[in-house]
Design a protein around this motif. Structure first.
Motif, PDB file in Angstrom:
ATOM      1  N   TYR A   3      11.737 106.689  55.550  1.00 40.52           N
ATOM      2  CA  TYR A   3      11.674 107.356  54.251  1.00 40.52           C
ATOM      3  C   TYR A   3      11.787 108.874  54.379  1.00 40.52           C
ATOM      4  O   TYR A   3      12.217 109.550  53.454  1.00 40.52           O
ATOM      5  CB  TYR A   3      10.395 106.971  53.486  1.00 40.52           C
ATOM      6  N   GLU A  40      14.426  97.652  39.432  1.00 39.81           N
ATOM      7  CA  GLU A  40      15.240  98.574  40.234  1.00 39.81           C
ATOM      8  C   GLU A  40      16.579  98.816  39.540  1.00 39.81           C
ATOM      9  O   GLU A  40      17.033  99.953  39.462  1.00 39.81           O
ATOM     10  CB  GLU A  40      15.457  97.999  41.633  1.00 39.81           C
ATOM     11  N   PRO A  52      19.715 102.552  45.764  1.00 44.50           N
ATOM     12  CA  PRO A  52      18.651 101.574  46.048  1.00 44.50           C
ATOM     13  C   PRO A  52      17.729 102.013  47.194  1.00 44.50           C
ATOM     14  O   PRO A  52      16.516 101.802  47.124  1.00 44.50           O
ATOM     15  CB  PRO A  52      19.422 100.299  46.398  1.00 44.50           C
ATOM     16  N   ALA A  53      18.281 102.648  48.194  1.00 43.38           N
ATOM     17  CA  ALA A  53      17.464 103.104  49.329  1.00 43.38           C
ATOM     18  C   ALA A  53      16.458 104.170  48.904  1.00 43.38           C
ATOM     19  O   ALA A  53      15.403 104.312  49.531  1.00 43.38           O
ATOM     20  CB  ALA A  53      18.349 103.624  50.453  1.00 43.38           C
ATOM     21  N   ILE A  55      14.707 104.135  46.113  1.00 44.57           N
ATOM     22  CA  ILE A  55      13.561 103.408  45.564  1.00 44.57           C
ATOM     23  C   ILE A  55      12.730 102.812  46.702  1.00 44.57           C
ATOM     24  O   ILE A  55      11.502 102.897  46.702  1.00 44.57           O
ATOM     25  CB  ILE A  55      14.024 102.336  44.564  1.00 44.57           C
ATOM     26  N   ARG A  56      13.392 102.263  47.697  1.00 46.62           N
ATOM     27  CA  ARG A  56      12.667 101.728  48.856  1.00 46.62           C
ATOM     28  C   ARG A  56      11.940 102.849  49.599  1.00 46.62           C
ATOM     29  O   ARG A  56      10.819 102.645  50.092  1.00 46.62           O
ATOM     30  CB  ARG A  56      13.627 100.979  49.778  1.00 46.62           C
ATOM     31  N   LEU A  59       8.725 103.677  47.795  1.00 48.24           N
ATOM     32  CA  LEU A  59       7.710 102.662  48.081  1.00 48.24           C
ATOM     33  C   LEU A  59       7.149 102.820  49.497  1.00 48.24           C
ATOM     34  O   LEU A  59       5.938 102.710  49.710  1.00 48.24           O
ATOM     35  CB  LEU A  59       8.291 101.263  47.892  1.00 48.24           C
ATOM     36  N   ALA A  60       8.011 103.086  50.457  1.00 48.75           N
ATOM     37  CA  ALA A  60       7.565 103.273  51.842  1.00 48.75           C
ATOM     38  C   ALA A  60       6.682 104.512  51.960  1.00 48.75           C
ATOM     39  O   ALA A  60       5.677 104.501  52.677  1.00 48.75           O
ATOM     40  CB  ALA A  60       8.772 103.379  52.778  1.00 48.75           C
TER      41      ALA A  60
END
Length: 75
Positions: A3, A40, A52-53, A55-56, A59-60
């Protein structure tokens, strides 16, 4: 994916809050949208600059923050 490749902290941007790729969209914004029930796909449709990465990564970042917070001994 790390991240840290996507989350930036700049003192002069959004008060130094963690942002997505130096944009003015904070990690907290993304988490708030997810918590309110946005999918998402809905977030990506509303913010075409996001990937999309991103959003991940938000979260990470939140998971890592929580993990570190829980490691602090109680006073």
């Amino acid at each position: 994916m790390d991240y840290r490749d996507r989350i930036t902290i700049e003192p002069d941007k959004r008060g130094g809050k963690p942002c997505i790729r130096s944009l003015r969209i904070t990690v907290y914004d993304i988490l708030g949208y997810l918590a309110s029930g946005m999918s998402e796909a809905e977030i990506l449709a509303d913010f075409p600059v996001l990937e999309p990465a991103d959003i991940r990564a938000a979260l990470a970042f939140a998971a890592d923050f929580e993990r570190r917070l829980m490691a602090i001994p109680s006073l």
